[in-house]
Design a protein around this motif. Structure first.
Motif, PDB file in Angstrom:
ATOM      1  N   VAL A  47       0.832  -1.201   0.000  1.00  0.00           N
ATOM      2  CA  VAL A  47       0.000   0.000   0.000  1.00  0.00           C
ATOM      3  C   VAL A  47       0.871   1.257   0.000  1.00  0.00           C
ATOM      4  CG1 VAL A  47      -1.641   1.358   1.382  1.00  0.00           C
ATOM      5  CG2 VAL A  47      -2.033  -1.091   1.027  1.00  0.00           C
ATOM      6  N   VAL A  48       1.874   1.283   0.855  1.00  0.00           N
ATOM      7  CA  VAL A  48       2.756   2.458   0.940  1.00  0.00           C
ATOM      8  C   VAL A  48       3.542   2.632  -0.349  1.00  0.00           C
ATOM      9  CG1 VAL A  48       4.741   3.437   2.160  1.00  0.00           C
ATOM     10  CG2 VAL A  48       2.832   2.460   3.454  1.00  0.00           C
ATOM     11  N   HIS A  49       3.988   1.535  -0.934  1.00  0.00           N
ATOM     12  CA  HIS A  49       4.692   1.621  -2.224  1.00  0.00           C
ATOM     13  C   HIS A  49       3.792   2.263  -3.279  1.00  0.00           C
ATOM     14  CE1 HIS A  49       7.502   0.526  -5.386  1.00  0.00           C
ATOM     15  NE2 HIS A  49       6.490   0.008  -6.059  1.00  0.00           N
ATOM     16  N   THR A  50       2.544   1.820  -3.335  1.00  0.00           N
ATOM     17  CA  THR A  50       1.588   2.383  -4.292  1.00  0.00           C
ATOM     18  C   THR A  50       1.332   3.855  -4.009  1.00  0.00           C
ATOM     19  OG1 THR A  50       0.542   0.222  -4.565  1.00  0.00           O
ATOM     20  CG2 THR A  50      -0.757   2.155  -5.224  1.00  0.00           C
ATOM     21  N   VAL A  51       1.225   4.211  -2.740  1.00  0.00           N
ATOM     22  CA  VAL A  51       1.018   5.617  -2.377  1.00  0.00           C
ATOM     23  C   VAL A  51       2.172   6.466  -2.893  1.00  0.00           C
ATOM     24  CG1 VAL A  51       1.008   7.237  -0.416  1.00  0.00           C
ATOM     25  CG2 VAL A  51      -0.498   5.236  -0.390  1.00  0.00           C
ATOM     26  N   PHE A  52       3.409   6.016  -2.674  1.00  0.00           N
ATOM     27  CA  PHE A  52       4.556   6.795  -3.141  1.00  0.00           C
ATOM     28  C   PHE A  52       4.630   6.849  -4.661  1.00  0.00           C
ATOM     29  CE2 PHE A  52       6.168   6.643   1.243  1.00  0.00           C
ATOM     30  CZ  PHE A  52       6.515   7.978   1.373  1.00  0.00           C
ATOM     31  N   LEU A  53       4.241   5.793  -5.338  1.00  0.00           N
ATOM     32  CA  LEU A  53       4.193   5.851  -6.808  1.00  0.00           C
ATOM     33  C   LEU A  53       3.178   6.891  -7.266  1.00  0.00           C
ATOM     34  CD1 LEU A  53       4.420   2.103  -7.907  1.00  0.00           C
ATOM     35  CD2 LEU A  53       6.151   3.896  -8.180  1.00  0.00           C
ATOM     36  N   LEU A  89       1.557  18.061  -6.416  1.00  0.00           N
ATOM     37  CA  LEU A  89       1.679  17.977  -4.963  1.00  0.00           C
ATOM     38  C   LEU A  89       2.512  19.137  -4.418  1.00  0.00           C
ATOM     39  CD1 LEU A  89       1.154  16.297  -2.343  1.00  0.00           C
ATOM     40  CD2 LEU A  89       3.344  15.156  -2.809  1.00  0.00           C
ATOM     41  N   MET A  90       3.559  19.499  -5.130  1.00  0.00           N
ATOM     42  CA  MET A  90       4.438  20.581  -4.679  1.00  0.00           C
ATOM     43  C   MET A  90       3.762  21.953  -4.752  1.00  0.00           C
ATOM     44  SD  MET A  90       7.174  19.308  -3.455  1.00  0.00           S
ATOM     45  CE  MET A  90       6.035  18.155  -2.728  1.00  0.00           C
ATOM     46  N   GLU A  91       2.660  22.049  -5.467  1.00  0.00           N
ATOM     47  CA  GLU A  91       1.904  23.298  -5.530  1.00  0.00           C
ATOM     48  C   GLU A  91       0.900  23.424  -4.392  1.00  0.00           C
ATOM     49  OE1 GLU A  91       0.150  23.295  -9.412  1.00  0.00           O
ATOM     50  OE2 GLU A  91       2.077  23.621 -10.420  1.00  0.00           O
ATOM     51  N   PRO A 117       2.155  20.141   1.187  1.00  0.00           N
ATOM     52  CA  PRO A 117       2.347  18.852   0.514  1.00  0.00           C
ATOM     53  C   PRO A 117       2.294  17.664   1.478  1.00  0.00           C
ATOM     54  CG  PRO A 117       3.912  20.450  -0.338  1.00  0.00           C
ATOM     55  CD  PRO A 117       3.236  21.081   0.853  1.00  0.00           C
ATOM     56  N   ALA A 118       2.867  17.825   2.666  1.00  0.00           N
ATOM     57  CA  ALA A 118       2.862  16.721   3.628  1.00  0.00           C
ATOM     58  C   ALA A 118       1.438  16.367   4.055  1.00  0.00           C
ATOM     59  CB  ALA A 118       3.708  17.073   4.848  1.00  0.00           C
ATOM     60  N   ALA A 119       0.599  17.377   4.270  1.00  0.00           N
ATOM     61  CA  ALA A 119      -0.798  17.121   4.656  1.00  0.00           C
ATOM     62  C   ALA A 119      -1.548  16.414   3.531  1.00  0.00           C
ATOM     63  CB  ALA A 119      -1.494  18.422   5.033  1.00  0.00           C
ATOM     64  N   SER A 120      -1.305  16.822   2.295  1.00  0.00           N
ATOM     65  CA  SER A 120      -1.956  16.174   1.153  1.00  0.00           C
ATOM     66  C   SER A 120      -1.496  14.734   1.005  1.00  0.00           C
ATOM     67  CB  SER A 120      -1.670  16.950  -0.130  1.00  0.00           C
ATOM     68  OG  SER A 120      -2.238  18.227  -0.071  1.00  0.00           O
ATOM     69  N   ALA A 121      -0.195  14.490   1.164  1.00  0.00           N
ATOM     70  CA  ALA A 121       0.339  13.133   1.059  1.00  0.00           C
ATOM     71  C   ALA A 121      -0.217  12.257   2.186  1.00  0.00           C
ATOM     72  CB  ALA A 121       1.862  13.166   1.099  1.00  0.00           C
ATOM     73  N   ALA A 128       7.576  17.006  16.797  1.00  0.00           N
ATOM     74  CA  ALA A 128       8.057  17.580  15.534  1.00  0.00           C
ATOM     75  C   ALA A 128       7.828  16.619  14.380  1.00  0.00           C
ATOM     76  CB  ALA A 128       9.536  17.930  15.647  1.00  0.00           C
ATOM     77  N   LYS A 129       8.123  15.338  14.570  1.00  0.00           N
ATOM     78  CA  LYS A 129       7.942  14.342  13.502  1.00  0.00           C
ATOM     79  C   LYS A 129       6.460  14.174  13.182  1.00  0.00           C
ATOM     80  CE  LYS A 129       9.432  10.859  10.907  1.00  0.00           C
ATOM     81  NZ  LYS A 129      10.371  10.981   9.813  1.00  0.00           N
ATOM     82  N   THR A 130       5.618  14.135  14.209  1.00  0.00           N
ATOM     83  CA  THR A 130       4.171  14.021  13.997  1.00  0.00           C
ATOM     84  C   THR A 130       3.672  15.204  13.180  1.00  0.00           C
ATOM     85  OG1 THR A 130       3.900  12.787  16.058  1.00  0.00           O
ATOM     86  CG2 THR A 130       1.930  13.862  15.160  1.00  0.00           C
ATOM     87  N   ALA A 131       4.117  16.405  13.526  1.00  0.00           N
ATOM     88  CA  ALA A 131       3.715  17.610  12.796  1.00  0.00           C
ATOM     89  C   ALA A 131       4.174  17.534  11.348  1.00  0.00           C
ATOM     90  CB  ALA A 131       4.285  18.854  13.474  1.00  0.00           C
ATOM     91  N   ALA A 132       5.404  17.096  11.135  1.00  0.00           N
ATOM     92  CA  ALA A 132       5.938  17.006   9.772  1.00  0.00           C
ATOM     93  C   ALA A 132       5.163  15.989   8.943  1.00  0.00           C
ATOM     94  CB  ALA A 132       7.419  16.640   9.812  1.00  0.00           C
ATOM     95  N   ILE A 133       4.871  14.833   9.521  1.00  0.00           N
ATOM     96  CA  ILE A 133       4.152  13.782   8.796  1.00  0.00           C
ATOM     97  C   ILE A 133       2.754  14.249   8.409  1.00  0.00           C
ATOM     98  CG2 ILE A 133       3.063  11.509   9.066  1.00  0.00           C
ATOM     99  CD1 ILE A 133       5.509  10.785  10.873  1.00  0.00           C
ATOM    100  N   MET A 134       2.060  14.899   9.341  1.00  0.00           N
ATOM    101  CA  MET A 134       0.687  15.319   9.090  1.00  0.00           C
ATOM    102  C   MET A 134       0.590  16.646   8.352  1.00  0.00           C
ATOM    103  SD  MET A 134      -1.180  14.166  12.636  1.00  0.00           S
ATOM    104  CE  MET A 134      -2.765  14.811  12.080  1.00  0.00           C
ATOM    105  N   GLY A 135       1.702  17.369   8.262  1.00  0.00           N
ATOM    106  CA  GLY A 135       1.682  18.662   7.589  1.00  0.00           C
ATOM    107  C   GLY A 135       0.981  19.746   8.389  1.00  0.00           C
TER     108      GLY A 135
END
Length: 196
Positions: free
Chosen positions: A55-61, A70-72, A76-80, A157-164
């Motif tokens: 699942v994670v591999h597919t998400v990153f693809l 995504l960069m727009e 981006p982290a929240a969208s991902a 900090a990591k939680t914030a970064a992951i969730m955006g």
């Protein structure tokens, strides 16, 4: 990385890959930063390490395919993160089952307690049985913060970064979630402690 790759922000394709299939260097940084947390989160819900990996591999693809878009995004982290959650939910719906989070989290807590020899494994399981279902009933963002921070051990900090989101937002969600869980389990609310 060549000087041209550094300047343009794109890596040359691997041997045998067409020129049009270049992968942005920034994508690899994003991938390296979040892959482990995404995989642990997916595994917690799916209860299957291999399925979580797929699942994670597919998400990153998918993120790579839509990388410029995504960069727009404002975050981006929240969208991902939203894309990952949707992918995990889609698998659970397709399989006609609920998240394995409560059972998986209990297992991880028991295993950690046994390995650390800090407390009897049955006491760890008993205390977890009420806690993890209470976490599962939290609203979306509070739930994610609690899972990332307490179950998977991510820092604020990591939680914030992951969730955006901001660290202050993580702390706020954590405080509200802890109070809600405390009320549900009949515990006195505790003030928020800066854990990291």
């Amino acid at each position: 990385m060549t000087e041209n790759e550094e300047r343009t922000g794109w890596m040359a394709p691997a041997p045998g890959v067409r020129e049009s299939q270049r992968i942005p260097v920034a994508f690899w940084g994003f991938h390296d930063r979040f892959k482990r947390a995404y995989r642990k989160y997916a595994e917690l819900h799916l209860g299957d390490e291999r399925l979580a990996g797929r699942v994670v591999h597919t998400v990153f693809l998918n993120l790579l395919r839509g990388w410029p878009r995504l960069m727009e995004e404002a975050s981006p982290a929240a969208s991902a993160w939203a894309h990952l959650k949707e992918a995990v939910d889609d698998v659970l719906i397709a399989q006609g089952r609920d998240s394995a989070m409560a059972e998986t989290a209990v297992f991880h807590r028991v295993a950690r307690a046994v390995l650390e020899d800090a407390r009897d494994e049955f006491a760890a399981m008993e205390s977890s049985v009420g806690l993890y279902p209470a976490i599962a009933r939290l609203p979306g963002r509070q739930f994610d913060v609690m899972v990332l921070h307490y179950v998977l051990g991510c820092t604020t900090a990591k939680t914030a970064a992951i969730m955006g989101i901001t660290e202050a937002t993580v702390r706020s969600h954590r405080l509200h979630a802890r109070n809600r869980i405390g009320r549900e389990l009949g515990l006195a609310p505790e003030p928020e402690h800066p854990e990291d």
